[in-house]
Design a protein around this motif. Sequence first.
Motif, PDB file in Angstrom:
ATOM      1  N   TYR A  51      35.900 -19.108  44.325  1.00  0.00           N
ATOM      2  CA  TYR A  51      35.649 -17.846  45.032  1.00  0.00           C
ATOM      3  C   TYR A  51      36.756 -16.877  44.633  1.00  0.00           C
ATOM      4  O   TYR A  51      37.937 -17.164  44.823  1.00  0.00           O
ATOM      5  N   ARG A  52      36.340 -15.720  44.108  1.00  0.00           N
ATOM      6  CA  ARG A  52      37.324 -14.754  43.642  1.00  0.00           C
ATOM      7  C   ARG A  52      36.824 -13.328  43.850  1.00  0.00           C
ATOM      8  O   ARG A  52      35.618 -13.090  43.935  1.00  0.00           O
ATOM      9  N   MET A  53      37.769 -12.397  43.957  1.00  0.00           N
ATOM     10  CA  MET A  53      37.411 -10.994  44.179  1.00  0.00           C
ATOM     11  C   MET A  53      36.964 -10.336  42.871  1.00  0.00           C
ATOM     12  O   MET A  53      37.703 -10.339  41.886  1.00  0.00           O
ATOM     13  N   VAL A  54      35.762  -9.807  42.877  1.00  0.00           N
ATOM     14  CA  VAL A  54      35.247  -9.005  41.768  1.00  0.00           C
ATOM     15  C   VAL A  54      34.596  -7.779  42.390  1.00  0.00           C
ATOM     16  O   VAL A  54      33.428  -7.793  42.766  1.00  0.00           O
TER      17      VAL A  54
ATOM     18  N   ARG B 268      39.154 -24.667  30.833  1.00  0.00           N
ATOM     19  CA  ARG B 268      40.000 -25.314  29.831  1.00  0.00           C
ATOM     20  C   ARG B 268      40.200 -26.791  30.136  1.00  0.00           C
ATOM     21  O   ARG B 268      40.370 -27.614  29.228  1.00  0.00           O
ATOM     22  N   GLU B 269      40.184 -27.133  31.435  1.00  0.00           N
ATOM     23  CA  GLU B 269      40.326 -28.529  31.849  1.00  0.00           C
ATOM     24  C   GLU B 269      38.989 -29.267  31.831  1.00  0.00           C
ATOM     25  O   GLU B 269      38.919 -30.422  32.250  1.00  0.00           O
ATOM     26  N   GLY B 270      37.949 -28.597  31.353  1.00  0.00           N
ATOM     27  CA  GLY B 270      36.657 -29.257  31.195  1.00  0.00           C
ATOM     28  C   GLY B 270      35.748 -29.215  32.407  1.00  0.00           C
ATOM     29  O   GLY B 270      34.795 -29.990  32.493  1.00  0.00           O
ATOM     30  N   TYR B 271      36.024 -28.316  33.344  1.00  0.00           N
ATOM     31  CA  TYR B 271      35.216 -28.221  34.559  1.00  0.00           C
ATOM     32  C   TYR B 271      34.103 -27.193  34.403  1.00  0.00           C
ATOM     33  O   TYR B 271      34.299 -26.122  33.816  1.00  0.00           O
ATOM     34  N   GLU B 272      32.941 -27.546  34.932  1.00  0.00           N
ATOM     35  CA  GLU B 272      31.851 -26.582  35.055  1.00  0.00           C
ATOM     36  C   GLU B 272      32.125 -25.770  36.325  1.00  0.00           C
ATOM     37  O   GLU B 272      32.277 -26.334  37.403  1.00  0.00           O
ATOM     38  N   VAL B 273      32.206 -24.458  36.187  1.00  0.00           N
ATOM     39  CA  VAL B 273      32.628 -23.606  37.295  1.00  0.00           C
ATOM     40  C   VAL B 273      31.442 -22.889  37.927  1.00  0.00           C
ATOM     41  O   VAL B 273      30.703 -22.179  37.246  1.00  0.00           O
ATOM     42  N   GLU B 274      31.302 -23.111  39.237  1.00  0.00           N
ATOM     43  CA  GLU B 274      30.340 -22.341  40.028  1.00  0.00           C
ATOM     44  C   GLU B 274      31.100 -21.132  40.557  1.00  0.00           C
ATOM     45  O   GLU B 274      31.871 -21.243  41.496  1.00  0.00           O
ATOM     46  N   ASP B 275      30.869 -20.001  39.934  1.00  0.00           N
ATOM     47  CA  ASP B 275      31.700 -18.808  40.141  1.00  0.00           C
ATOM     48  C   ASP B 275      31.077 -17.876  41.174  1.00  0.00           C
ATOM     49  O   ASP B 275      30.030 -17.271  40.942  1.00  0.00           O
ATOM     50  N   HIS B 276      31.744 -17.749  42.345  1.00  0.00           N
ATOM     51  CA  HIS B 276      31.266 -16.875  43.414  1.00  0.00           C
ATOM     52  C   HIS B 276      32.130 -15.618  43.479  1.00  0.00           C
ATOM     53  O   HIS B 276      33.350 -15.708  43.598  1.00  0.00           O
ATOM     54  N   HIS B 277      31.479 -14.463  43.419  1.00  0.00           N
ATOM     55  CA  HIS B 277      32.199 -13.198  43.482  1.00  0.00           C
ATOM     56  C   HIS B 277      32.240 -12.664  44.906  1.00  0.00           C
ATOM     57  O   HIS B 277      31.209 -12.619  45.585  1.00  0.00           O
ATOM     58  N   LEU B 278      33.426 -12.282  45.344  1.00  0.00           N
ATOM     59  CA  LEU B 278      33.599 -11.591  46.625  1.00  0.00           C
ATOM     60  C   LEU B 278      33.634 -10.106  46.299  1.00  0.00           C
ATOM     61  O   LEU B 278      34.626  -9.596  45.773  1.00  0.00           O
ATOM     62  N   LYS B 279      32.548  -9.403  46.614  1.00  0.00           N
ATOM     63  CA  LYS B 279      32.326  -8.059  46.064  1.00  0.00           C
ATOM     64  C   LYS B 279      32.817  -6.921  46.951  1.00  0.00           C
ATOM     65  O   LYS B 279      32.858  -5.776  46.506  1.00  0.00           O
ATOM     66  N   THR B 280      33.187  -7.223  48.187  1.00  0.00           N
ATOM     67  CA  THR B 280      33.689  -6.174  49.078  1.00  0.00           C
ATOM     68  C   THR B 280      34.895  -6.690  49.847  1.00  0.00           C
ATOM     69  O   THR B 280      35.122  -7.909  49.952  1.00  0.00           O
ATOM     70  N   ARG B 281      35.667  -5.766  50.408  1.00  0.00           N
ATOM     71  CA  ARG B 281      36.821  -6.156  51.212  1.00  0.00           C
ATOM     72  C   ARG B 281      36.372  -6.918  52.445  1.00  0.00           C
ATOM     73  O   ARG B 281      37.009  -7.896  52.849  1.00  0.00           O
ATOM     74  N   GLU B 282      35.250  -6.495  53.061  1.00  0.00           N
ATOM     75  CA  GLU B 282      34.715  -7.173  54.250  1.00  0.00           C
ATOM     76  C   GLU B 282      34.309  -8.597  53.916  1.00  0.00           C
ATOM     77  O   GLU B 282      34.583  -9.532  54.687  1.00  0.00           O
ATOM     78  N   GLU B 283      33.669  -8.769  52.780  1.00  0.00           N
ATOM     79  CA  GLU B 283      33.250 -10.111  52.358  1.00  0.00           C
ATOM     80  C   GLU B 283      34.458 -10.996  52.092  1.00  0.00           C
ATOM     81  O   GLU B 283      34.468 -12.187  52.449  1.00  0.00           O
ATOM     82  N   THR B 284      35.475 -10.415  51.514  1.00  0.00           N
ATOM     83  CA  THR B 284      36.706 -11.168  51.228  1.00  0.00           C
ATOM     84  C   THR B 284      37.403 -11.586  52.513  1.00  0.00           C
ATOM     85  O   THR B 284      37.831 -12.740  52.664  1.00  0.00           O
TER      86      THR B 284
END
Length: 260
Positions: A17-20, A38-54
């Motif tokens: 979970y990261r801010m985008v 790089r460590e070989g992990y498949e990443v399920e990438d969730h974007h936190l798109k607003t300040r409220e969501e974050t």
Amino acid sequence: MLDKTQAASLEKKAVLYRMVMPKHTCPYGLKAKYLLEREGYEVEDHHLKTREETDAFKAEHGVKTTPQVFIQGKRVGGYDDTRRFFGKSVYNPNALSYRPVAVLFTMTALMAMAASYAVSGDPFTVRAAEWFISFSMVVLSLLKLQSVETFATMFLNYDLLAKRWVPYSYVYPYAEGVAGLLMVAGFATWFSAPLALFIGTVGAVSVFKAVYIEKRELKCACVGGSSKVPLGFISLTENLMMMAMAIWMGLSWLGYFGAM
């Protein structure tokens, strides 16, 4: 926290979970994603798109920062925690290091050899050695001049002349830069050599007294007032190099070597 050994035995998937946001993409989120991949992990990438969501995400998981990494349903933590999870070092902004000085001298040495090669076709010349020290003086001056005030504050901790005459701590970066530039050009050696010899000698005596006689643990102002470079052998060497360069160029200007 999830144990690394347990994670290795399971399928290598991670949830991030990261801010985008439209005007901000979290750099640590990008670094965390790259590290996981790089460590070989498949990443399920969730974007936190607003300040409220974050803010809602932080409240839900009881965390103060993002990004946050989860592996096999268990929270690993932020970017630094993820680096620790993989057994990697974590950057410490307060750690003392000679790296800034080592990088500076390496680059100025390469610059001097490049300039020598461009002029004469040979990177290993006497002029290259002269340029190495004079380039180093110019770059060191540049770093100090980024914030003369912070440099002066740190410099006053150990320089003997600055302690007696505070304006010297403000003059020093300019004097070093002028001496270095004149030495690069090989111009006005009658002025640059004595100037470099003076500031180098005062600096060498000051460092030797503070470190080797008084046994004080200080930070060196050589690469600016915000540096984490320890005051010690490297700082002493810098001043000795300046003194040697001044003597060499002074004697050359006087024609001493030509007469030999």
